[in-house]
Design an enzyme around this catalytic site. Sequence first.
Site, PDB file in Angstrom:
ATOM      1  N   ARG A  74       0.830  -1.215   0.000  1.00 31.92           N
ATOM      2  CA  ARG A  74       0.000   0.000   0.000  1.00 31.92           C
ATOM      3  C   ARG A  74       0.863   1.264   0.000  1.00 31.92           C
ATOM      4  O   ARG A  74       0.469   2.292  -0.551  1.00 31.92           O
ATOM      5  CB  ARG A  74      -0.978   0.000   1.175  1.00 31.92           C
ATOM      6  CG  ARG A  74      -0.298  -0.129   2.520  1.00 31.92           C
ATOM      7  CD  ARG A  74      -1.299  -0.259   3.647  1.00 31.92           C
ATOM      8  NE  ARG A  74      -0.658  -0.724   4.856  1.00 31.92           N
ATOM      9  CZ  ARG A  74      -1.013  -0.353   6.085  1.00 31.92           C
ATOM     10  NH1 ARG A  74      -2.009   0.477   6.269  1.00 31.92           N
ATOM     11  NH2 ARG A  74      -0.382  -0.833   7.134  1.00 31.92           N
ATOM     12  N   SER A 120      -4.596   4.619   6.087  1.00 30.66           N
ATOM     13  CA  SER A 120      -4.460   3.204   5.743  1.00 30.66           C
ATOM     14  C   SER A 120      -4.075   3.006   4.283  1.00 30.66           C
ATOM     15  O   SER A 120      -3.371   2.063   3.946  1.00 30.66           O
ATOM     16  CB  SER A 120      -5.776   2.464   6.005  1.00 30.66           C
ATOM     17  OG  SER A 120      -6.085   2.484   7.368  1.00 30.66           O
ATOM     18  N   GLU A 123     -18.939   4.693   0.100  1.00 30.81           N
ATOM     19  CA  GLU A 123     -18.200   4.175  -1.045  1.00 30.81           C
ATOM     20  C   GLU A 123     -19.007   4.237  -2.342  1.00 30.81           C
ATOM     21  O   GLU A 123     -18.454   4.464  -3.417  1.00 30.81           O
ATOM     22  CB  GLU A 123     -17.745   2.736  -0.779  1.00 30.81           C
ATOM     23  CG  GLU A 123     -16.745   2.600   0.362  1.00 30.81           C
ATOM     24  CD  GLU A 123     -17.387   2.559   1.754  1.00 30.81           C
ATOM     25  OE1 GLU A 123     -18.635   2.536   1.843  1.00 30.81           O
ATOM     26  OE2 GLU A 123     -16.648   2.549   2.753  1.00 30.81           O
ATOM     27  N   PHE A 142     -14.494  -3.001   0.466  1.00 29.93           N
ATOM     28  CA  PHE A 142     -15.411  -1.880   0.224  1.00 29.93           C
ATOM     29  C   PHE A 142     -15.213  -1.294  -1.171  1.00 29.93           C
ATOM     30  O   PHE A 142     -16.009  -0.481  -1.626  1.00 29.93           O
ATOM     31  CB  PHE A 142     -15.212  -0.798   1.290  1.00 29.93           C
ATOM     32  CG  PHE A 142     -15.095  -1.349   2.685  1.00 29.93           C
ATOM     33  CD1 PHE A 142     -15.934  -2.368   3.104  1.00 29.93           C
ATOM     34  CD2 PHE A 142     -14.133  -0.885   3.577  1.00 29.93           C
ATOM     35  CE1 PHE A 142     -15.830  -2.909   4.374  1.00 29.93           C
ATOM     36  CE2 PHE A 142     -14.019  -1.418   4.846  1.00 29.93           C
ATOM     37  CZ  PHE A 142     -14.861  -2.436   5.252  1.00 29.93           C
ATOM     38  N   HIS A 164      -5.531  -3.778   1.661  1.00 31.02           N
ATOM     39  CA  HIS A 164      -5.974  -4.750   2.663  1.00 31.02           C
ATOM     40  C   HIS A 164      -6.711  -5.936   2.038  1.00 31.02           C
ATOM     41  O   HIS A 164      -7.665  -6.463   2.600  1.00 31.02           O
ATOM     42  CB  HIS A 164      -6.852  -4.068   3.716  1.00 31.02           C
ATOM     43  CG  HIS A 164      -6.098  -3.097   4.588  1.00 31.02           C
ATOM     44  ND1 HIS A 164      -5.323  -2.070   4.083  1.00 31.02           N
ATOM     45  CD2 HIS A 164      -5.995  -2.994   5.939  1.00 31.02           C
ATOM     46  CE1 HIS A 164      -4.785  -1.383   5.071  1.00 31.02           C
ATOM     47  NE2 HIS A 164      -5.160  -1.923   6.207  1.00 31.02           N
ATOM     48  N   ASP A 222      -8.095  -8.125  11.831  1.00 33.14           N
ATOM     49  CA  ASP A 222      -9.449  -7.599  11.650  1.00 33.14           C
ATOM     50  C   ASP A 222     -10.457  -8.687  11.270  1.00 33.14           C
ATOM     51  O   ASP A 222     -11.658  -8.523  11.453  1.00 33.14           O
ATOM     52  CB  ASP A 222      -9.470  -6.489  10.589  1.00 33.14           C
ATOM     53  CG  ASP A 222      -9.086  -5.138  11.187  1.00 33.14           C
ATOM     54  OD1 ASP A 222      -8.987  -5.053  12.427  1.00 33.14           O
ATOM     55  OD2 ASP A 222      -8.881  -4.184  10.416  1.00 33.14           O
ATOM     56  N   ARG A 224      -1.794  -4.963   3.085  1.00 31.46           N
ATOM     57  CA  ARG A 224      -1.455  -4.245   4.314  1.00 31.46           C
ATOM     58  C   ARG A 224      -0.074  -4.551   4.886  1.00 31.46           C
ATOM     59  O   ARG A 224       0.613  -3.630   5.341  1.00 31.46           O
ATOM     60  CB  ARG A 224      -2.520  -4.576   5.363  1.00 31.46           C
ATOM     61  CG  ARG A 224      -2.228  -4.005   6.734  1.00 31.46           C
ATOM     62  CD  ARG A 224      -3.386  -4.253   7.675  1.00 31.46           C
ATOM     63  NE  ARG A 224      -3.163  -3.633   8.970  1.00 31.46           N
ATOM     64  CZ  ARG A 224      -2.630  -4.265  10.011  1.00 31.46           C
ATOM     65  NH1 ARG A 224      -2.294  -5.536   9.917  1.00 31.46           N
ATOM     66  NH2 ARG A 224      -2.441  -3.645  11.159  1.00 31.46           N
TER      67      ARG A 224
END
Lengths: 284, 317
Positions: free
Chosen positions: B13, B40, B61, B86, B112, B120, B170
Amino acid sequence: MSGKHTVTQLQDIASQVRRDIVRMVHAVQSGHPGGSLGCADLLVALYHEVMEYQAKPFNMDGKGEDIFILSNGHISPLLYSVMSRAGIFEVSELVTFRKLNTRLQGHPATHEHLEGVRIASGSLGQGLSVATGIALSKRMNNDPKTVYCLMGDGELEEGQNWEAIMFAAHNKVDNLIGIVDFNGQQIDGSTKEIMGFTEIKDKFEAFGWLTLDMDGNDMGNVVETLTKAKGLSRHGKPVLIKMKTDMGAGVDFMMGSHEWHGIAPNNEQLAKALEQLPETLGDY
Amino acid sequence: MVKIEILDQKDTRSGFGAGLLELGRTNPNVVALCADLTGSLKMDAFKKEFPERFIQTGIAEANMIGMAAGLATGGKIPFTGTFANFSTGRVYDQIRQSVAYSGKNVKICASHAGVTLGEDGATHQILEDIGLMKMLPGMVVINPCDYNQTKAATIAIANYDGPVYLRFGRPKWPVFTAPDQKFEIGKAWHINSGNAVSIFCTGHLVWKAIKAGEILAEMGIEADIINIHTIKPLDKEAVLASVAKTGCAVTAEEHQMNGGLGDSICQLLALNNPKPVEMVAVNDSFGESGTPDELLVKYGLDTVNIVDAVKRVMARK
């Protein structure tokens, strides 16, 4: 294009457009006449009087032009008729509506490169976001022109609209004029019965929009209200017009009911409809 | 087996963030949208340097994708940023109608992805996104393997006119591709030449495939290792040429078996040159909480799984 027509001249164009709509839908025995007829006066006023744009050649980015985005894409016969009558593409192409290999798809699309269409619509609730994005691009480009977006009232049940409504107000997207076709009807019945919302203006105002009322089937009032909306734009807030219309306006037996949302007239009904709609510009 | 050195440990990322910043400096039409995940997605530097070209959409989104389609219509090159889940599943219809069907020049950039997002858990660990995106007509799908490749891919997609899905992740991960590489969409990277087996790998699992290649080489098995960073359009010539030579293939990816790279390779081979294939991918399962390394082991996405798959597929030749 930005005309200086009299109200009577605009009404004459609208009469021809309504003829086109019922003939197009009749020819393929499918399509959505109700909402198309109801919004005919608005689109004629926008494309033939209020908006400033270049009919030909069509530029996708619309830089330096007013832009219209149709979110409730099922009223495509209206959009096609109005655009062709404004010279964006040939009127003769209306005969291909909804037929195999047509550019005039059941719902508007860019895929077949029909001039005048900038985004596909049909799956509801997406147009206001797209219009907001175009308005942002105009702001970044210091382009002083305006983006108009028409939505259905039933369509406001889609949550994405409220994301866009919130965003546009928070970010002061004030070159955006939204119009809700408040005909009170959706496929399964009246909007009051299905999702019981009538206080559209209160909701938009609570989100930070300026609002206006308009009688969408009174051409004089349509032109006057659109002009007023343009005057209110560029003052830090997006503008919403609650446009009262009759679904099926102009054809007596189609008016006031959701039953003509998505069905086509038969031969007899077509003849009866055309009797009420003078041919002013010549049928396609 | 060619020796591949680890140059650094960085998250992919951050490669996206670095590429986006460079684009901001070189291409005035590039704009960025983010749905409340600026840190993020490593978009902070772009936001700081180009505030007038950065759009905070909030946690919305669907509106972000729609606005991106609008910005593209107005001549901008919008890059949207949020988590892969998302970026795809949540907004599938918005992407389908307003971006893909409408042919808009929108770059959907997704972090991610996969189980390596870690603790998560499964709500955020999308393993279906490659499949969702590659099914859309005209959508380009790219899953780079390290920081440098992600940065190069980010820069490259701005020069391509059309919708792109760019998938990255990530965790800190070995950096092993060249710092200033030229990224060519749809052109596979031939990592190692061999005749025993083809290994087609993408994303984080490219490094695992390289490690597997080293183990296999010690066993006297020279693998033809090819990095398919662009899942769509697939580099068909590279895949078919490799399998023509090796006669069998292993695919490796951090994604469901259904709909991923392996599925694209199997389709290509079935239609052109049917040969045995083994797939290293998640087998019709959701993920769960855990560290990235633990999850790669539990879900069968580790070096040893690639080595085992090679043994199985070679036995089927």
